[in-house]
Design an enzyme around this catalytic site. Sequence first.
Site, PDB file in Angstrom:
ATOM      1  CD  GLU A  32      -9.995   3.748  -1.201  1.00 34.30           C
ATOM      2  OE1 GLU A  32     -10.894   4.140  -0.452  1.00 34.30           O
ATOM      3  OE2 GLU A  32      -8.900   3.339  -0.761  1.00 34.30           O
ATOM      4  CG  HIS A  74      -4.347   1.996  -2.244  1.00 31.80           C
ATOM      5  ND1 HIS A  74      -4.427   2.660  -1.046  1.00 31.80           N
ATOM      6  CD2 HIS A  74      -5.618   1.952  -2.726  1.00 31.80           C
ATOM      7  CE1 HIS A  74      -5.700   3.000  -0.802  1.00 31.80           C
ATOM      8  NE2 HIS A  74      -6.434   2.592  -1.816  1.00 31.80           N
ATOM      9  CG  ASP A 122      -2.323   0.555   0.785  1.00 29.07           C
ATOM     10  OD1 ASP A 122      -2.356   1.721   0.365  1.00 29.07           O
ATOM     11  OD2 ASP A 122      -3.337  -0.158   0.874  1.00 29.07           O
TER      12      ASP A 122
HETATM   13  C1  ACM Z   1     -10.945  -0.566   0.257  1.00 30.59           C
HETATM   14  O1  ACM Z   1     -11.463  -0.544   1.381  1.00 30.59           O
HETATM   15  N1  ACM Z   1     -10.353   0.505  -0.227  1.00 30.59           N
HETATM   16  C2  ACM Z   1     -10.931  -1.764  -0.545  1.00 30.59           C
END
Ligand code: ACM
Length: 555
Positions: free
Chosen positions: A329, A259, A188
């Site tokens: 995201e 991420h 991440d």
């Molecule tokens: C997530 O909670 N962004 C998969």
Amino acid sequence: MDMDLIPAPAHTGDDGRRGFLFDPSTTITADPGTEGTERWLRSTLGAAFGLPLAPGGSGRAENAGDAGDAGDNTVRLRLDPALEPEGYRLTTGTGRHVEITGGSPAGVFWGAQTLRQLLGPEAFRRAPVSPGAPRSVPAADITDHPRFPWRGMMLDVARHFLPKDDVLRYLDLLAAHKLNVFHFHLTDDQGWRIEIKRHPRLTEVGSWRPRTKHGHRASELWDETPHGGHYTQDDIREIVAYAAERHIRVVPEIDIPGHSQAAIAAYPELGNADVVDTAALSVWDTWGINANVLAPTDSTLRFFEGVLEEVLDLFPAATSPFIHIGGDECRKEQWKDSPAAQARIEEFGLANEDELQSWIIRHFDTWLTARGRRLIGWDEILEGGLPAGAAVSSWRGYRGGVAAAEAGHDVVMCPEQHVYLDHRQDGGPDEPMPIGFVRTLEDVYRFEPVPPGLSEEAARHILGTQANVWTEVMQNRARVDYQVFPRLAAFAEVAWSPLPAPAARDYADFERRMSAHYPRLDALGVDYRHPDGPLPRQKRPGVLGRPLDGPPPNV
Ligand code: ACM
């Protein structure tokens, strides 16, 4: 007969038979293929009770009450392919033996988990606390099988690193609750946790951040201690093998194209260097949705193919058929500004940046499929189109999962509104990590993975469900335990047991069985949230994490 099992089995009875008494001459016999469970029983029950549980042979006849036959005083592990693959039958026979018959070695293992629960909390310890005391299993005739083939938990080891031993312990805790999928969130913005030999800076640079936002994103507090850690490739092999011994599949996640700030901090050429000074980036120290995403270049694709080649070696197809590529995201501002990204959109005739993300996902879907694996990603991968064999983790509610299942994609239901275990479990002021929606133990117990109204055909694509454990506010194992338990026990029952519709579920009965389950968790050393509220020591942030200067931010 009330056995206080969690998750509740499909059918129980006792047929008026006799229970079974373990003693120093109790042996274990195992059909070929079930030797792993034999070893597991010896290392858990044998250690807890100080019994040898030797292999095979006939024991003495005390249990029989008469002369006894060969094979008496034995735990028999058997296979019967007529049973469902993960199903099992556990009986105490006429009191002369315990027999666990599984539809596969996994079924036998889940039956062994039931046997351990029947033996009481001491069976969950690592050494005897009352040597020589009688160890009895009540008369039992249990027939059981899981509702879903995918019963998982995702653990985020990127936001806060959990040492390998804590990961192995979580695999034991999953197994104790008959959960069979471990989704390992390895990368991440805030940390890269898996050693990749050909790209050593991913862990040399990407696994450490200089400081950490303390609390949730609106907090003003900082923990100035550098935070980091990673698993070596041998650590990963050990984790995968340990999971396999427990019939747990591991789903490694390498999150792309968003991420990924930790990867860009290690290798600035992976980022959109034509619009930001990626060489100035470090591993991210706070939380939220980050604008620094991967550049959609050929060299980035080759880089991540190299990463995935090592991932496929470490996570074999037999126990890791699915590879998670994240996809959630992914902010698109840099792609909008980047001449290189816009040139890609032009080159491939794509409509927009969403289609550019789809193009990347399709690339890795083709790449993984050619290597015998299946791609799974968060539900954002539906936007801009999804290749046929890809599967979806539905996290932003049910909607993505419903759309995916109706379109013929396999789905794992993990809506944040229900099964995100970082969310607070009580609205009270004492909650030590008060973020997110309030999701109580009862809320989780009443979660239904298959939403009403789904066609029968689409419902068949719901592989199952998983609880997700994001660790922004969980700095260590005690905090993870606190957020995960007891709610994971309720979740396990949702995933395994044939429960009625949510409103009809007997929560009072679940709570009553939990009163037998808490002592098991105590014996395992789990720092669960007490049903009456946080224990006094859990209210003190210094016990669960670093001391705060003020109350934790309530975001
Ligand atoms: C997530 O909670 N962004 C998969």
